[in-house]
Design a protein around this motif. Sequence first.
Motif, short mmCIF file in Angstrom:
data_model
loop_
_atom_site.label_atom_id
_atom_site.label_comp_id
_atom_site.label_asym_id
_atom_site.label_seq_id
_atom_site.Cartn_x
_atom_site.Cartn_y
_atom_site.Cartn_z
N THR A 152 -22.51 -1.44 2.31
CA THR A 152 -21.35 -1.04 1.52
C THR A 152 -20.74 0.26 2.00
O THR A 152 -19.54 0.34 2.24
CB THR A 152 -21.74 -0.93 0.04
N ILE A 153 -21.54 1.30 2.13
CA ILE A 153 -21.01 2.59 2.56
C ILE A 153 -20.57 2.53 4.02
O ILE A 153 -19.51 3.03 4.39
CB ILE A 153 -22.06 3.69 2.37
N ALA A 154 -21.39 1.89 4.85
CA ALA A 154 -21.07 1.82 6.28
C ALA A 154 -19.79 1.04 6.53
O ALA A 154 -19.09 1.28 7.52
CB ALA A 154 -22.23 1.18 7.04
N ASP A 155 -19.45 0.11 5.63
CA ASP A 155 -18.27 -0.72 5.84
C ASP A 155 -16.98 -0.10 5.32
O ASP A 155 -15.90 -0.63 5.57
CB ASP A 155 -18.46 -2.08 5.16
N LEU A 156 -17.06 1.02 4.60
CA LEU A 156 -15.86 1.62 4.02
C LEU A 156 -14.78 1.93 5.06
O LEU A 156 -13.59 1.72 4.78
CB LEU A 156 -16.22 2.88 3.23
N PRO A 157 -15.13 2.43 6.24
CA PRO A 157 -14.07 2.70 7.23
C PRO A 157 -13.34 1.44 7.70
O PRO A 157 -12.27 1.55 8.30
CB PRO A 157 -14.84 3.35 8.39
N LYS A 158 -13.91 0.26 7.44
CA LYS A 158 -13.26 -0.99 7.87
C LYS A 158 -12.13 -1.41 6.94
O LYS A 158 -11.37 -2.31 7.27
CB LYS A 158 -14.29 -2.12 7.94
N LEU A 159 -12.02 -0.78 5.77
CA LEU A 159 -10.98 -1.16 4.82
C LEU A 159 -9.61 -0.87 5.41
O LEU A 159 -9.39 0.18 6.00
CB LEU A 159 -11.15 -0.39 3.50
N SER A 160 -8.68 -1.81 5.22
CA SER A 160 -7.32 -1.61 5.71
C SER A 160 -6.36 -2.45 4.89
O SER A 160 -6.75 -3.48 4.30
CB SER A 160 -7.22 -2.00 7.19
N LEU A 161 -5.12 -2.02 4.85
CA LEU A 161 -4.10 -2.79 4.14
C LEU A 161 -3.87 -4.13 4.81
O LEU A 161 -3.64 -5.14 4.15
CB LEU A 161 -2.80 -1.99 4.08
N GLU A 162 -3.92 -4.14 6.14
CA GLU A 162 -3.71 -5.38 6.87
C GLU A 162 -4.71 -6.45 6.45
O GLU A 162 -4.35 -7.61 6.20
CB GLU A 162 -3.81 -5.13 8.38
N LYS A 163 -5.99 -6.06 6.34
CA LYS A 163 -7.02 -7.02 5.93
C LYS A 163 -6.82 -7.45 4.48
O LYS A 163 -7.05 -8.61 4.12
CB LYS A 163 -8.41 -6.40 6.12
N ALA A 164 -6.39 -6.51 3.63
CA ALA A 164 -6.19 -6.84 2.22
C ALA A 164 -5.05 -7.84 2.06
O ALA A 164 -5.17 -8.81 1.30
CB ALA A 164 -5.90 -5.57 1.43
N TYR A 165 -3.94 -7.63 2.77
CA TYR A 165 -2.83 -8.57 2.68
C TYR A 165 -3.22 -9.95 3.22
O TYR A 165 -2.80 -10.99 2.70
CB TYR A 165 -1.62 -8.03 3.45
N GLN A 166 -4.04 -9.97 4.27
CA GLN A 166 -4.49 -11.24 4.83
C GLN A 166 -5.42 -11.95 3.85
O GLN A 166 -5.35 -13.18 3.69
CB GLN A 166 -5.19 -11.01 6.17
N PHE A 167 -6.29 -11.19 3.19
CA PHE A 167 -7.20 -11.76 2.20
C PHE A 167 -6.40 -12.38 1.06
O PHE A 167 -6.71 -13.48 0.58
CB PHE A 167 -8.15 -10.69 1.67
N HIS A 168 -5.36 -11.67 0.62
CA HIS A 168 -4.50 -12.20 -0.45
C HIS A 168 -3.84 -13.51 -0.01
O HIS A 168 -3.80 -14.49 -0.76
CB HIS A 168 -3.44 -11.16 -0.83
N LYS A 169 -3.33 -13.53 1.20
CA LYS A 169 -2.64 -14.72 1.70
C LYS A 169 -3.57 -15.92 1.76
O LYS A 169 -3.17 -17.05 1.43
CB LYS A 169 -2.09 -14.43 3.10
N GLU A 170 -4.83 -15.71 2.13
CA GLU A 170 -5.77 -16.83 2.30
C GLU A 170 -6.42 -17.27 0.99
O GLU A 170 -6.70 -18.46 0.81
CB GLU A 170 -6.86 -16.43 3.30
N HIS A 171 -6.68 -16.33 0.09
CA HIS A 171 -7.49 -16.64 -1.09
C HIS A 171 -6.71 -16.71 -2.40
O HIS A 171 -7.17 -17.35 -3.35
CB HIS A 171 -8.63 -15.63 -1.22
#
Length: 291
Positions: free
Chosen positions: A174-193
Amino acid sequence: MRAVVLFFSLVFLVFTGTAQAQSIFPLSEKGGLHSAYVVPIGDSDRVDVQLIVLSGSYDDPEPSGTAHPTEHLAAYSADTTILRKPRERDITASTYNVSTVYTNSGVPSEIEMLLRLSRAVLDTPSLPEGFAESEIDIVQRETLLRERQSPLQWLKRIALQNLYRTLRGRADNTIADLPKLSLEKAYQFHKEHYVPSNVTLIVSGKIEPHKAEELVAGIFGDTEPSEVPQKPWLDHKPDPTLMSVERLKSARLERDTVQLAKFVGFEDRSTSIDMQGAFFIATSVLNERIS
Protein backbone atom coordinates in the motif's frame (compact mmCIF):
# COMPACT_ATOMS: atom_id res chain seq x y z
CA MET A 1 1.81 -9.47 22.47
CA ARG A 2 -1.72 -9.90 21.22
CA ALA A 3 -2.97 -12.28 18.59
CA VAL A 4 -5.06 -11.87 15.50
CA VAL A 5 -6.81 -14.92 14.11
CA LEU A 6 -8.04 -14.95 10.53
CA PHE A 7 -10.13 -17.97 9.63
CA PHE A 8 -12.71 -18.97 7.09
CA SER A 9 -16.16 -20.40 7.61
CA LEU A 10 -18.96 -21.35 5.25
CA VAL A 11 -22.20 -19.41 5.50
CA PHE A 12 -25.29 -19.20 3.36
CA LEU A 13 -27.19 -15.98 2.82
CA VAL A 14 -30.48 -15.91 0.93
CA PHE A 15 -33.17 -13.36 0.30
CA THR A 16 -36.10 -15.74 0.57
CA GLY A 17 -37.55 -17.72 3.44
CA THR A 18 -38.84 -16.94 6.91
CA ALA A 19 -35.58 -15.33 8.02
CA GLN A 20 -36.00 -12.38 5.64
CA ALA A 21 -36.59 -9.23 7.69
CA GLN A 22 -37.10 -6.69 4.91
CA SER A 23 -39.01 -6.67 1.63
CA ILE A 24 -36.77 -6.16 -1.39
CA PHE A 25 -38.28 -5.40 -4.80
CA PRO A 26 -36.16 -5.86 -7.94
CA LEU A 27 -36.78 -3.21 -10.60
CA SER A 28 -37.23 -4.34 -14.18
CA GLU A 29 -37.01 -0.87 -15.76
CA LYS A 30 -33.38 -0.08 -14.95
CA GLY A 31 -31.68 0.77 -18.23
CA GLY A 32 -28.41 -1.09 -18.67
CA LEU A 33 -27.68 -1.54 -14.97
CA HIS A 34 -26.76 -5.01 -13.75
CA SER A 35 -29.55 -4.80 -11.17
CA ALA A 36 -31.68 -2.32 -9.25
CA TYR A 37 -33.73 -2.76 -6.09
CA VAL A 38 -36.05 -0.73 -3.91
CA VAL A 39 -36.29 -1.38 -0.17
CA PRO A 40 -39.30 0.54 1.23
CA ILE A 41 -39.05 1.46 4.90
CA GLY A 42 -42.35 2.91 6.06
CA ASP A 43 -41.24 4.36 9.37
CA SER A 44 -38.32 6.25 7.84
CA ASP A 45 -38.41 9.92 6.93
CA ARG A 46 -35.40 9.71 4.62
CA VAL A 47 -34.27 8.12 1.41
CA ASP A 48 -30.88 6.56 0.64
CA VAL A 49 -29.67 5.90 -2.89
CA GLN A 50 -26.72 3.50 -3.06
CA LEU A 51 -24.89 3.17 -6.36
CA ILE A 52 -22.62 0.14 -6.11
CA VAL A 53 -19.84 -0.24 -8.65
CA LEU A 54 -18.91 -3.92 -8.52
CA SER A 55 -15.18 -3.19 -8.72
CA GLY A 56 -12.77 -2.13 -5.99
CA SER A 57 -9.18 -2.34 -4.89
CA TYR A 58 -8.81 -5.96 -6.06
CA ASP A 59 -9.50 -4.72 -9.59
CA ASP A 60 -6.51 -2.38 -9.66
CA PRO A 61 -4.38 -3.64 -12.52
CA GLU A 62 -1.04 -3.79 -10.67
CA PRO A 63 -2.51 -3.36 -7.90
CA SER A 64 -1.72 0.32 -7.35
CA GLY A 65 -4.52 1.84 -5.27
CA THR A 66 -6.18 3.36 -8.34
CA ALA A 67 -9.75 2.55 -7.25
CA HIS A 68 -9.54 5.00 -4.34
CA PRO A 69 -8.71 8.22 -6.28
CA THR A 70 -11.27 7.15 -8.90
CA GLU A 71 -13.87 7.16 -6.13
CA HIS A 72 -12.92 10.75 -5.21
CA LEU A 73 -13.04 11.98 -8.81
CA ALA A 74 -16.42 10.38 -9.53
CA ALA A 75 -18.03 11.63 -6.31
CA TYR A 76 -16.97 15.24 -6.66
CA SER A 77 -17.60 15.27 -10.39
CA ALA A 78 -21.22 14.28 -9.67
CA ASP A 79 -21.56 17.30 -7.38
CA THR A 80 -19.99 19.51 -10.04
CA THR A 81 -22.32 18.20 -12.76
CA ILE A 82 -25.62 18.31 -10.85
CA LEU A 83 -25.05 20.99 -8.20
CA ARG A 84 -22.48 23.05 -10.12
CA LYS A 85 -19.97 22.92 -7.29
CA PRO A 86 -17.61 20.14 -6.07
CA ARG A 87 -17.96 19.16 -2.42
CA GLU A 88 -21.40 20.77 -2.31
CA ARG A 89 -22.78 17.80 -0.38
CA ASP A 90 -21.29 15.35 2.10
CA ILE A 91 -21.59 12.29 -0.12
CA THR A 92 -20.67 9.03 1.54
CA ALA A 93 -18.32 7.09 -0.72
CA SER A 94 -16.14 4.13 0.17
CA THR A 95 -13.77 1.85 -1.72
CA TYR A 96 -13.74 -1.79 -0.68
CA ASN A 97 -11.83 -4.80 -1.98
CA VAL A 98 -14.49 -5.80 -4.50
CA SER A 99 -16.78 -2.78 -4.76
CA THR A 100 -17.03 1.00 -4.58
CA VAL A 101 -20.19 2.39 -2.96
CA TYR A 102 -21.68 5.87 -3.35
CA THR A 103 -24.53 6.81 -1.00
CA ASN A 104 -26.64 9.93 -1.48
CA SER A 105 -29.09 10.56 1.34
CA GLY A 106 -31.85 13.09 1.96
CA VAL A 107 -35.52 13.62 2.69
CA PRO A 108 -38.10 11.89 0.45
CA SER A 109 -38.80 15.09 -1.50
CA GLU A 110 -35.16 15.07 -2.71
CA ILE A 111 -35.33 11.62 -4.29
CA GLU A 112 -35.03 12.83 -7.90
CA MET A 113 -31.95 14.92 -7.13
CA LEU A 114 -30.38 12.01 -5.19
CA LEU A 115 -30.90 9.71 -8.17
CA ARG A 116 -29.42 12.26 -10.58
CA LEU A 117 -26.36 12.66 -8.34
CA SER A 118 -25.96 8.86 -8.37
CA ARG A 119 -26.41 8.71 -12.15
CA ALA A 120 -23.72 11.36 -12.64
CA VAL A 121 -21.15 9.08 -10.94
CA LEU A 122 -21.15 6.99 -14.13
CA ASP A 123 -20.27 9.93 -16.39
CA THR A 124 -16.62 10.62 -17.25
CA PRO A 125 -15.33 12.74 -14.33
CA SER A 126 -15.20 16.45 -15.08
CA LEU A 127 -13.73 18.76 -12.42
CA PRO A 128 -12.41 22.33 -12.21
CA GLU A 129 -8.76 22.86 -13.15
CA GLY A 130 -6.43 21.81 -10.35
CA PHE A 131 -9.15 20.09 -8.33
CA ALA A 132 -8.50 16.59 -9.64
CA GLU A 133 -4.74 16.90 -9.06
CA SER A 134 -5.32 17.85 -5.43
CA GLU A 135 -7.33 14.68 -4.85
CA ILE A 136 -4.27 12.52 -5.53
CA ASP A 137 -2.51 14.23 -2.62
CA ILE A 138 -5.56 13.79 -0.41
CA VAL A 139 -5.77 10.07 -1.20
CA GLN A 140 -2.08 9.65 -0.37
CA ARG A 141 -2.52 11.36 3.00
CA GLU A 142 -5.66 9.34 3.77
CA THR A 143 -3.82 6.11 3.00
CA LEU A 144 -0.80 7.00 5.14
CA LEU A 145 -3.06 7.96 8.06
CA ARG A 146 -5.12 4.77 7.75
CA GLU A 147 -2.04 2.58 7.67
CA ARG A 148 -0.60 4.22 10.80
CA GLN A 149 -3.86 4.07 12.72
CA SER A 150 -5.04 0.61 11.74
CA PRO A 151 -2.51 -2.23 12.12
CA LEU A 152 -5.28 -4.63 11.15
CA GLN A 153 -4.94 -3.35 7.58
CA TRP A 154 -1.49 -4.77 7.06
CA LEU A 155 -2.01 -7.78 9.35
CA LYS A 156 -4.95 -8.86 7.18
CA ARG A 157 -2.84 -8.41 4.05
CA ILE A 158 -0.11 -10.61 5.49
CA ALA A 159 -2.69 -13.26 6.37
CA LEU A 160 -4.21 -13.13 2.86
CA GLN A 161 -0.77 -13.36 1.32
CA ASN A 162 0.00 -16.49 3.34
CA LEU A 163 -3.42 -18.08 2.74
CA TYR A 164 -3.80 -17.29 -0.96
CA ARG A 165 -0.31 -16.70 -2.36
CA THR A 166 -1.74 -13.81 -4.38
CA LEU A 167 -0.62 -10.27 -5.11
CA ARG A 168 -4.05 -9.10 -3.96
CA GLY A 169 -2.94 -9.95 -0.46
CA ARG A 170 0.54 -8.44 -0.63
CA ALA A 171 1.68 -7.40 2.82
CA ASP A 172 3.64 -4.25 2.08
CA ASN A 173 2.21 -2.87 -1.13
CA THR A 174 0.00 0.00 0.00
CA ILE A 175 2.60 2.58 0.98
CA ALA A 176 5.08 1.50 -1.69
CA ASP A 177 2.40 1.84 -4.37
CA LEU A 178 1.38 5.41 -3.50
CA PRO A 179 3.79 7.00 -6.02
CA LYS A 180 2.05 4.97 -8.76
CA LEU A 181 -1.20 6.91 -8.32
CA SER A 182 -2.06 9.11 -11.29
CA LEU A 183 -5.03 10.85 -12.83
CA GLU A 184 -4.45 8.98 -16.08
CA LYS A 185 -4.86 5.61 -14.33
CA ALA A 186 -7.91 6.85 -12.43
CA TYR A 187 -9.67 8.02 -15.60
CA GLN A 188 -8.85 4.71 -17.29
CA PHE A 189 -10.18 2.76 -14.29
CA HIS A 190 -13.42 4.77 -14.48
CA LYS A 191 -13.75 4.09 -18.20
CA GLU A 192 -13.30 0.33 -17.76
CA HIS A 193 -15.20 -0.32 -14.53
CA TYR A 194 -17.88 2.38 -14.20
CA VAL A 195 -20.01 0.81 -16.89
CA PRO A 196 -23.75 0.16 -16.43
CA SER A 197 -23.53 -3.64 -16.46
CA ASN A 198 -21.03 -3.45 -13.58
CA VAL A 199 -23.37 -1.40 -11.36
CA THR A 200 -26.13 -2.21 -8.87
CA LEU A 201 -28.54 0.42 -7.55
CA ILE A 202 -30.42 0.24 -4.24
CA VAL A 203 -33.08 2.80 -3.31
CA SER A 204 -34.24 2.48 0.28
CA GLY A 205 -36.36 4.49 2.67
CA LYS A 206 -39.72 6.21 2.44
CA ILE A 207 -40.65 5.58 -1.17
CA GLU A 208 -43.18 3.42 -2.99
CA PRO A 209 -41.71 0.74 -5.30
CA HIS A 210 -43.69 1.95 -8.34
CA LYS A 211 -42.51 5.54 -7.81
CA ALA A 212 -38.89 4.38 -7.45
CA GLU A 213 -39.13 2.32 -10.63
CA GLU A 214 -40.59 5.26 -12.55
CA LEU A 215 -37.76 7.57 -11.46
CA VAL A 216 -35.01 4.99 -12.01
CA ALA A 217 -36.35 4.25 -15.50
CA GLY A 218 -36.36 7.93 -16.37
CA ILE A 219 -32.95 8.81 -14.94
CA PHE A 220 -31.01 5.61 -15.77
CA GLY A 221 -32.97 4.74 -18.90
CA ASP A 222 -30.30 6.17 -21.17
CA THR A 223 -27.73 3.64 -19.93
CA GLU A 224 -27.18 0.57 -22.08
CA PRO A 225 -25.87 -2.91 -21.27
CA SER A 226 -22.12 -3.06 -21.65
CA GLU A 227 -19.31 -5.56 -21.44
CA VAL A 228 -18.38 -6.35 -17.85
CA PRO A 229 -14.69 -5.74 -17.04
CA GLN A 230 -12.54 -8.81 -16.47
CA LYS A 231 -12.06 -9.78 -12.83
CA PRO A 232 -9.41 -12.47 -12.51
CA TRP A 233 -9.59 -12.42 -8.71
CA LEU A 234 -13.11 -13.91 -8.83
CA ASP A 235 -11.59 -17.20 -9.97
CA HIS A 236 -8.76 -17.17 -7.44
CA LYS A 237 -9.31 -19.87 -4.81
CA PRO A 238 -7.35 -20.65 -1.65
CA ASP A 239 -4.60 -23.16 -2.18
CA PRO A 240 -5.71 -26.29 -0.25
CA THR A 241 -2.09 -27.10 0.52
CA LEU A 242 -1.69 -23.83 2.43
CA MET A 243 -2.81 -23.10 5.97
CA SER A 244 -6.51 -22.43 6.56
CA VAL A 245 -5.89 -20.61 9.84
CA GLU A 246 -3.33 -17.85 10.09
CA ARG A 247 -2.26 -16.47 13.51
CA LEU A 248 -0.36 -13.21 13.61
CA LYS A 249 0.95 -11.28 16.61
CA SER A 250 1.36 -7.56 17.07
CA ALA A 251 1.94 -5.33 20.09
CA ARG A 252 0.11 -2.52 18.25
CA LEU A 253 -3.36 -3.96 18.76
CA GLU A 254 -5.43 -2.43 21.55
CA ARG A 255 -7.25 -5.65 22.31
CA ASP A 256 -7.55 -9.22 21.12
CA THR A 257 -9.37 -9.31 17.80
CA VAL A 258 -10.99 -12.06 15.79
CA GLN A 259 -11.48 -11.35 12.09
CA LEU A 260 -13.95 -13.52 10.16
CA ALA A 261 -13.70 -13.90 6.40
CA LYS A 262 -16.74 -15.67 4.95
CA PHE A 263 -17.27 -17.68 1.83
CA VAL A 264 -20.84 -17.44 0.63
CA GLY A 265 -22.59 -20.33 -1.10
CA PHE A 266 -25.20 -19.68 -3.80
CA GLU A 267 -27.13 -21.79 -6.22
CA ASP A 268 -25.51 -21.93 -9.65
CA ARG A 269 -25.29 -18.58 -11.44
CA SER A 270 -24.73 -18.02 -15.13
CA THR A 271 -21.88 -15.55 -14.65
CA SER A 272 -19.46 -14.52 -11.96
CA ILE A 273 -20.87 -10.98 -11.99
CA ASP A 274 -24.27 -12.38 -10.97
CA MET A 275 -22.63 -14.16 -8.08
CA GLN A 276 -20.74 -11.06 -7.01
CA GLY A 277 -23.81 -8.85 -7.18
CA ALA A 278 -25.90 -11.24 -5.11
CA PHE A 279 -23.10 -11.58 -2.57
CA PHE A 280 -22.70 -7.86 -2.08
CA ILE A 281 -26.41 -7.15 -1.68
CA ALA A 282 -26.90 -10.04 0.74
CA THR A 283 -23.99 -9.07 2.97
CA SER A 284 -24.85 -5.36 2.79
CA VAL A 285 -28.44 -5.92 3.91
CA LEU A 286 -27.31 -8.31 6.64
CA ASN A 287 -24.69 -5.91 7.99
CA GLU A 288 -27.18 -3.01 8.06
CA ARG A 289 -29.70 -5.11 9.98
CA ILE A 290 -27.01 -6.18 12.48
CA SER A 291 -26.00 -2.54 12.98
